[in-house]
Design a protein around this motif. Structure first.
Motif, short mmCIF file in Angstrom:
data_model
loop_
_atom_site.label_atom_id
_atom_site.label_comp_id
_atom_site.label_asym_id
_atom_site.label_seq_id
_atom_site.Cartn_x
_atom_site.Cartn_y
_atom_site.Cartn_z
N PHE A 106 0.93 -1.28 -0.01
CA PHE A 106 -0.19 -0.11 -0.06
C PHE A 106 0.87 1.50 0.07
O PHE A 106 1.84 1.35 0.81
CB PHE A 106 -0.67 0.00 1.39
N LEU A 107 0.51 2.30 -1.05
CA LEU A 107 1.47 3.37 -1.01
C LEU A 107 0.84 4.40 -0.44
O LEU A 107 1.57 5.44 0.12
CB LEU A 107 1.56 3.63 -2.67
N LEU A 161 -3.45 3.78 6.71
CA LEU A 161 -2.24 3.19 6.00
C LEU A 161 -1.49 1.92 6.84
O LEU A 161 -1.44 1.06 6.37
CB LEU A 161 -1.20 4.19 5.49
N ASP A 162 -1.43 2.31 8.13
CA ASP A 162 -0.85 1.40 8.96
C ASP A 162 -1.76 0.08 9.27
O ASP A 162 -1.19 -0.86 9.31
CB ASP A 162 -0.50 2.12 10.43
N ARG A 163 -2.96 0.50 9.35
CA ARG A 163 -3.81 -0.66 9.49
C ARG A 163 -4.03 -1.74 8.24
O ARG A 163 -3.89 -2.75 8.25
CB ARG A 163 -5.16 -0.34 9.76
N LEU A 164 -3.89 -0.99 7.12
CA LEU A 164 -3.82 -1.47 5.85
C LEU A 164 -2.66 -2.28 5.76
O LEU A 164 -2.44 -3.59 5.08
CB LEU A 164 -4.11 -0.65 4.50
N ALA A 173 -11.23 -9.49 2.98
CA ALA A 173 -11.26 -10.11 4.26
C ALA A 173 -11.28 -9.08 5.36
O ALA A 173 -11.87 -9.03 6.52
CB ALA A 173 -10.53 -11.08 4.28
N PHE A 174 -10.35 -8.12 4.85
CA PHE A 174 -10.17 -6.83 5.66
C PHE A 174 -11.53 -6.16 6.12
O PHE A 174 -11.84 -5.79 7.03
CB PHE A 174 -8.84 -6.06 5.31
N TYR A 175 -11.83 -5.83 4.73
CA TYR A 175 -13.30 -5.17 5.10
C TYR A 175 -14.29 -5.76 5.77
O TYR A 175 -15.00 -5.25 6.76
CB TYR A 175 -13.93 -4.84 3.63
#
Length: 245
Positions: A106-107, A161-164, A173-175
């Motif tokens: 992730f950017l 961003l950190d959580r991603l 699955a994160f959602y």
């Protein structure tokens, strides 16, 4: 609910009425992704209908990939955590035919005012806040995809961003786990384009290189759009695969 229903202008078959009730339980979160639903016998008693009526309603939800039947174990709510679902919404395959490890980087993740086209696709008011996420994906160690993703900020409050970056599994699955949002279907538009300089840089290509652009709108229960993404695919060593059943 009685087994017979008087005809009316809005009449629908009884199993469709039961299907709507089951879908309501899925939408409300009564049965979470990955969890079993009650048995056909229990549901028949709950709704005061026959098991055959319940079975027909469940069959349709299973055909729509909302429920998963496991022989001898019962019926479960579909989940993006299951191995069979992890690649359901990812269609880029190596030309070699061999499975290759997929890795995301992730950017960026930032709140912005929704561009008009994104608001239209998400069916939200113009200029409402959305999260924009940029990421690249590598297939077998080679950068293959650059994506931009837009999510309604209200539904995905707390996205960072950190959580991603710390999430180990698929994005859907994160959602599902962190934001109680389960993707059930998607619509895509696909066309060939030439890479703009910024996108080419992310994909380690020369500007003007051919790419496959896939624009997707993903929906949760109730046919509600909750994600828009634009994915740019480098298909020199892989192809976009779509199985039509």
């Amino acid at each position: 609910m009685p087994e017979t229903t008087a005809p009316s202008a809005t009449f629908s078959p009884l199993y469709q009425q039961i299907k709507a009730l089951l879908l309501g339980s899925l939408q409300s979160g009564e049965w979470r992704p990955g969890a079993p639903i009650p048995s056909e016998m229990e549901l028949a008693a709950r709704y005061e209908v026959s098991q055959g009526t319940v079975r027909k309603a469940i069959d349709e939800l299973a055909t729509e990939n909302l429920l998963i039947r496991h022989q001898g174990k019962g019926t479960f709510v579909a989940s993006h955590h299951s191995e069979a679902w992890q690649y359901r919404f990812f269609s880029l395959m190596p030309d070699s035919g061999k499975k290759a490890p997929l890795k995301s980087h992730f950017l960026a993740c930032k709140p912005i005012k929704s561009p008009s086209k994104i608001a239209q696709l998400l069916k939200t008011p113009a200029n409402e806040q959305v999260f924009q996420i940029d990421r690249v994906q590598s297939l077998g160690g080679q950068v293959a995809v650059f994506e931009q993703i837009w999510l309604p900020k209200e539904r995905f409050s707390g996205m960072t961003l950190d959580r991603l970056e710390s999430w180990p599994g698929p994005l859907y699955a994160f959602y599902e786990s962190e934001f109680a949002t389960h993707m059930v279907r998607a619509e895509e538009k696909i066309k060939a384009i030439a890479a703009e300089a910024t996108i080419a840089n992310h994909l380690k290509l020369e500007p003007g290189s051919p790419l496959l652009l896939v624009e997707r709108v993903s929906y949760t229960y109730g046919n509600k759009p909750v994600e828009v993404r634009r994915a740019h695919y480098d298909t020199r060593q892989q192809h976009y695969e779509n199985k039509l059943n």
